[in-house]
Scaffold this motif. Sequence first.
Motif, PDB file in Angstrom:
ATOM      1  N   GLN A   7       1.366  -0.864   0.193  1.00 28.33           N
ATOM      2  CA  GLN A   7       0.042   0.193   0.244  1.00 28.33           C
ATOM      3  C   GLN A   7       0.474   1.503  -0.015  1.00 28.33           C
ATOM      4  O   GLN A   7       1.756   1.287   0.363  1.00 28.33           O
ATOM      5  N   PHE A  10       6.225   1.013  -3.385  1.00 31.67           N
ATOM      6  CA  PHE A  10       6.889  -0.754  -3.216  1.00 31.67           C
ATOM      7  C   PHE A  10       7.260  -0.595  -2.249  1.00 31.67           C
ATOM      8  O   PHE A  10       8.248   0.446  -1.666  1.00 31.67           O
ATOM      9  N   GLY A  49       7.723  -4.270  -7.206  1.00 36.91           N
ATOM     10  CA  GLY A  49       6.892  -3.010  -8.643  1.00 36.91           C
ATOM     11  C   GLY A  49       7.614  -3.750  -9.261  1.00 36.91           C
ATOM     12  O   GLY A  49       7.531  -3.699 -10.867  1.00 36.91           O
ATOM     13  N   ASN A  52       4.417  -5.355 -11.616  1.00 38.22           N
ATOM     14  CA  ASN A  52       3.902  -4.908 -12.213  1.00 38.22           C
ATOM     15  C   ASN A  52       4.081  -3.443 -11.530  1.00 38.22           C
ATOM     16  O   ASN A  52       3.659  -3.162 -10.185  1.00 38.22           O
ATOM     17  N   LEU A  55       0.138   0.217  -9.241  1.00 42.10           N
ATOM     18  CA  LEU A  55      -0.757  -0.312  -8.047  1.00 42.10           C
ATOM     19  C   LEU A  55      -1.973   0.474  -7.890  1.00 42.10           C
ATOM     20  O   LEU A  55      -2.119   1.372  -7.246  1.00 42.10           O
ATOM     21  N   LEU A  59      -2.991  -4.329  -2.973  1.00 43.26           N
ATOM     22  CA  LEU A  59      -2.345  -5.493  -3.096  1.00 43.26           C
ATOM     23  C   LEU A  59      -2.100  -7.423  -2.563  1.00 43.26           C
ATOM     24  O   LEU A  59      -0.915  -6.621  -1.399  1.00 43.26           O
ATOM     25  N   SER A 109      -0.823 -11.461  -7.437  1.00 41.25           N
ATOM     26  CA  SER A 109      -0.800 -10.067  -8.260  1.00 41.25           C
ATOM     27  C   SER A 109      -0.074 -10.931 -10.054  1.00 41.25           C
ATOM     28  O   SER A 109      -0.159 -11.725 -10.467  1.00 41.25           O
TER      29      SER A 109
END
Length: 337
Positions: A7, A10, A49, A52, A55, A59, A109
């Motif tokens: 949150q 990264f 990260g 991906n 964000l 997650l 992810s």
Amino acid sequence: MKAYVIQGGFGLDHIVEVDRPIPAPARGEVLIRMKAVSLNARDIGVIDGFYNSKLNEPLVPVSDGVGEVVALGEQASKFRIGERVSPIFTQSWKSGEATQENWISSLGSPLQGLLAEYVVLPEEGLVRVPQYLTDVEAATLPCAGVTAWHAIVEEGKVKAGDTVVVQGTGGVSLFALQFAKLQGAKVIVTSSSDNKLERAKALGADHGINYKETADWDKAVLAYTQGRGADHIVDLGGGTTLNRSISALKVGGHISIVGILSGASVEGLAIVPAILRRAKLQAINVGSRAMFENMNAVIEHHRLRPVVDVEYPFSQAVKALTHLAKGTYFGKIAILF
């Protein structure tokens, strides 16, 4: 319920514990109370990260685990309340060859992961696990176990008398060692630690090569095989190991490209040696539900025990991930709920 999420950015500093409502299963879904999860190198890539860089919402990381079925959604009939199940890594890959569409259904992810006390998943994305395994042992199976099974058995078709090279002593590597030995192969393990090599030999490895002391480990493989080369190599290093894997291969041999621990690209790929050796290079991305179920049947028949390095309580999940990031483990790092 408690969960950990990535949150606000990264990195491990952005893993925070949150409280969320216990989810309710919809049609065809199952509510699972998580019992244990195990960690993979991919988890650090997700947290950093690498996979991906965008964000869009918090997650929940981690893709390997085991839990107990505690509630069933409407028309969910594959499992009973109280059964122990593991999610498959790629939720939409049931059998056969993977498709491009499958890659949007991997846990941890882009889908929400398992580092939460309760999760809801489609019943078709779950498998039963061998009853004799502990929760922590069962939690190691979905990624590391299935990846090694895919590489050694499903794709590699390793057979008795083959020579298999396994790089390192992480979860995939040790599962690959165990599965190769079940097939009757000789196994060479590479590591930077003599202690880890001795532990690998205790698991059945026939030969160990310390690549810190023997940088030309490919030549050591050729020497061990009287110049013939290895039948199969499980390459977890990627960037700095693939050329040596090609060099260590027999003519017509097979390389399973599994990891990128030393880099995600290879400069100066040895194309001519690959051609001369008629090298078969196959990338492995975990596996299907059918592979998971096939693997579980063999594991149960042979009473195989996954190798777990250390267990952490759920309250120390960030500490467990920090341990993972250091790369010093032997086998799997697990978190017990």
